[in-house]
Scaffold this motif. Structure first.
Motif, short mmCIF file in Angstrom:
data_model
loop_
_atom_site.label_atom_id
_atom_site.label_comp_id
_atom_site.label_asym_id
_atom_site.label_seq_id
_atom_site.Cartn_x
_atom_site.Cartn_y
_atom_site.Cartn_z
N LEU A 14 -5.49 -18.52 -10.85
CA LEU A 14 -5.34 -17.56 -11.94
C LEU A 14 -6.32 -16.41 -11.80
N ASP A 15 -7.57 -16.69 -11.45
CA ASP A 15 -8.56 -15.61 -11.31
C ASP A 15 -8.14 -14.60 -10.24
N SER A 22 -5.53 -6.38 -12.12
CA SER A 22 -6.44 -5.53 -12.90
C SER A 22 -6.37 -4.07 -12.48
N ASP A 23 -5.80 -3.80 -11.33
CA ASP A 23 -5.71 -2.43 -10.83
C ASP A 23 -4.41 -1.78 -11.29
N PRO A 24 -4.47 -0.56 -11.85
CA PRO A 24 -3.24 0.08 -12.35
C PRO A 24 -2.21 0.40 -11.27
N ILE A 25 -2.63 0.67 -10.06
CA ILE A 25 -1.67 0.93 -8.97
C ILE A 25 -0.90 -0.34 -8.66
N ARG A 62 0.04 -9.52 -2.02
CA ARG A 62 0.58 -10.61 -1.20
C ARG A 62 -0.41 -11.77 -1.12
N GLU A 63 -1.67 -11.46 -0.84
CA GLU A 63 -2.67 -12.50 -0.69
C GLU A 63 -2.97 -13.21 -2.00
N ALA A 64 -2.71 -12.55 -3.13
CA ALA A 64 -2.89 -13.18 -4.44
C ALA A 64 -1.70 -14.07 -4.80
N GLY A 65 -0.61 -13.96 -4.04
CA GLY A 65 0.57 -14.77 -4.30
C GLY A 65 1.56 -14.14 -5.25
N ILE A 66 1.41 -12.85 -5.53
CA ILE A 66 2.26 -12.17 -6.50
C ILE A 66 3.54 -11.64 -5.87
N ILE A 67 3.45 -11.20 -4.62
CA ILE A 67 4.64 -10.70 -3.93
C ILE A 67 4.84 -11.44 -2.62
#
Length: 104
Positions: A14-15, A22-25, A62-67
């Motif tokens: 989660l972190d 947290s980044d708007p882009i 990608r590395e965060a697992g979001i895409i």
């Protein structure tokens, strides 16, 4: 065939997801993927940053697992891991996208 490393959803923390979002882009990229179709090429995103910075933002997501990213020819296509994220962190992605639209 070239491939990119993606974390298993069970390893996604989660972190890490919150830090990436947290980044708007990066939120803009996620919102465009959510509103559009799957498999959007990186060049389909009109971002107010350089190409190298854009590449960095996609890598963080990608590395965060979001895409999910995969090659098709010389293009990298991006897909939001919507269902997997909803199972891992129920409601998180919907709340982030709704907040982005409310403040964009």
């Amino acid at each position: 065939m070239r491939t990119l490393d993606h974390p298993s959803m069970q390893d996604v923390q989660l972190d890490t997801v919150l830090a990436a979002l947290s980044d708007p882009i990066r939120r803009r990229i996620v919102a465009q993927l959510a509103d559009g179709h799957d498999d959007q090429a990186c060049i389909a995103f009109e971002l107010p940053v350089s190409k190298s910075t854009s590449t960095h933002h996609f890598r963080v997501l990608r590395e965060a697992g979001i895409i999910d990213q995969h090659y098709r020819g010389t293009s990298i296509l991006n897909t939001l891991r919507t269902e997997e994220l909803a199972q891992r962190f129920p409601g998180l992605l919907d709340a982030v996208i709704a907040a982005h639209h409310a403040y964009a």
